[in-house]
Design an enzyme around this catalytic site. Structure first.
Site, PDB file in Angstrom:
ATOM      1  N   ARG A 199       0.840  -1.208   0.000  1.00 59.64           N
ATOM      2  CA  ARG A 199       0.000   0.000   0.000  1.00 59.64           C
ATOM      3  C   ARG A 199       0.868   1.249   0.000  1.00 59.64           C
ATOM      4  NH1 ARG A 199      -4.828   1.195  -1.502  1.00 59.64           N
ATOM      5  NH2 ARG A 199      -5.322  -0.916  -0.770  1.00 59.64           N
ATOM      6  N   HIS A 225      -5.535  -3.509   4.745  1.00 65.08           N
ATOM      7  CA  HIS A 225      -5.446  -2.420   3.765  1.00 65.08           C
ATOM      8  C   HIS A 225      -4.000  -2.016   3.531  1.00 65.08           C
ATOM      9  CE1 HIS A 225      -6.221   1.584   1.916  1.00 65.08           C
ATOM     10  NE2 HIS A 225      -7.247   0.935   1.401  1.00 65.08           N
ATOM     11  N   CYS A 226      -3.201  -2.004   4.587  1.00 60.52           N
ATOM     12  CA  CYS A 226      -1.788  -1.631   4.471  1.00 60.52           C
ATOM     13  C   CYS A 226      -1.005  -2.606   3.594  1.00 60.52           C
ATOM     14  CB  CYS A 226      -1.124  -1.611   5.846  1.00 60.52           C
ATOM     15  SG  CYS A 226      -1.957  -0.641   7.103  1.00 60.52           S
ATOM     16  N   LEU A 227      -1.433  -3.859   3.583  1.00 63.15           N
ATOM     17  CA  LEU A 227      -0.686  -4.925   2.918  1.00 63.15           C
ATOM     18  C   LEU A 227      -1.207  -5.244   1.528  1.00 63.15           C
ATOM     19  CD1 LEU A 227      -0.359  -7.114   6.096  1.00 63.15           C
ATOM     20  CD2 LEU A 227       1.587  -6.226   4.800  1.00 63.15           C
TER      21      LEU A 227
END
Length: 368
Positions: free
Chosen positions: A94, A356-358
């Site tokens: 992300r 979401h970050c990944l």
């Protein structure tokens, strides 16, 4: 593919909302032993579960180092997951991958932001990060997408959310942090965002979630549900250090209009926990100078807001917490036409982020 010397706005491109139809989602295989415990093995299992959940709805491409290629391919042996060899410094696509932009004639390009591991040598989480700096270009090369670069401008994809209709939400804690772009004013930062994402209105929340080691990424705190509606991480407990942060964000959202002149409808998502790593979990992380220390006394920045919208699905983290069922119910109510899939997110949280970050969605070409 070529690097362009114009900007997306000048060329008629913009960043679509996450709910726009997607071609695929990108991920990077975790293995960094000074961030992921036990050599990354528990995180790899969690990562594979996320990839397989997404693959029920759309294709997934997972980038993996040469050393881990055979292992990742074996663990991700399902038809809708592609595994490609790519070097990187960690798994946060992300923030290291490109931000995809589209135009009205069906073309997809990508923005390659500067990256300094969330702060460089003033609070950054590891060093070096030179391979992470190359991830966006490598992804765009694989996808045959032309590239825009923002030389000298640092930004992570998790620090922004857009509605696809001209409005962007971010936090002052991150984008105005001295360890990102100290040479630029707020107005100059806004100008870069407008040129590269084709947004008109930028909504500045004061802070992100308490103790978020990315310096308050908005994707762990507040996200769009649809144009004019957001989901905000929330606590009613005045003793929780997140309480003033939530109140301040709500104050901004309730007193701001978006690019279309709408007032925001704010939905609230309970914050799980408080959650902490155990001594055993922290002991499993390699101690390396210059990398983020894992400490059982430090509260983890757990959040149900850190989910991914995919074609027909919502992939959200669970934490074996009493709030898990309520979080799923809220998401299902807000996204009635999507199937909400909860995936265990504790191992991902221990590494400093979540679903979401990944992940990084790649929008499908759209002809208007």
């Amino acid at each position: 593919m070529s690097t362009l010397h114009s900007t997306p706005r000048a060329d008629g491109f913009y960043m679509p909302a996450e709910w726009a139809t997607q071609t695929q989602a990108w991920m990077i295989w975790p293995e960094r032993p000074d961030n992921w415990r036990l050599g990354g093995k528990p995180a790899q299992a969690a990562h594979a579960a996320v990839a397989k959940a997404i693959a029920r709805f759309e294709p997934v491409t997972v980038a993996v180092s040469a050393a881990q290629y055979e292992n990742a391919r074996a663990r991700l042996d399902v038809p809708n997951i592609r595994v490609v060899e790519m070097s990187s410094d960690d798994a946060w696509v992300r923030d290291t991958g490109p931000t995809f932009v589209i135009n009205a004639s069906g073309e997809v390009r990508g923005v390659h932001w500067g990256f300094n591991a969330w702060g460089g040598f003033e609070g950054g989480l590891y060093s070096p990060w030179n391979r992470d700096e190359q991830v966006a270009s490598k992804v765009l090369e694989i996808e045959r997408c032309q590239e825009y670069r923002t030389e000298g401008f640092v930004l992570e994809g998790g620090s922004i959310h857009v509605d696809g209709e001209g409005t962007l939400i971010t936090t002052e804690e991150c984008l105005l942090n001295h360890n990102r772009n100290p040479h630029l004013s707020r107005e100059e930062i806004e100008a870069v965002l407008r040129e590269h994402l084709a947004v008109e209105q930028i909504v500045w929340l004061p802070d992100g979630l308490y103790n978020d080691e990315t310096d308050g990424h908005v994707d762990n705190f507040c996200c769009y549900v649809r144009p004019g509606e957001v989901l905000l991480a929330w606590t009613d407990d005045p003793q929780d250090p997140n309480y003033p942060r939530c109140q301040a964000a709500l104050q901004v959202l309730e007193n701001t209009r978006d690019a279309k002149g709408r007032t925001f409808k704010v939905h609230k998502m309970p914050i799980p926990g408080p959650l902490y790593a155990t001594e055993e979990e922290c002991a499993g992380v390699d101690a390396v100078e210059g990398s983020q220390e894992r400490n059982p006394s430090v509260r983890l920045a757990g959040s149900y807001v850190n989910f991914l919208i995919v074609n027909g699905g919502i992939i959200a983290p669970s934490f074996d917490d009493p709030m898990d069922a309520q979080a799923k119910a809220i998401l299902q109510q807000l996204f009635p036409e999507h199937e909400v899939v909860m995936v265990p997110g504790r191992e991902l949280l221990l590494g400093g982020g979540n679903i979401h970050c990944l992940t990084q969605q790649q929008p499908a070409p759209q002809r208007i």
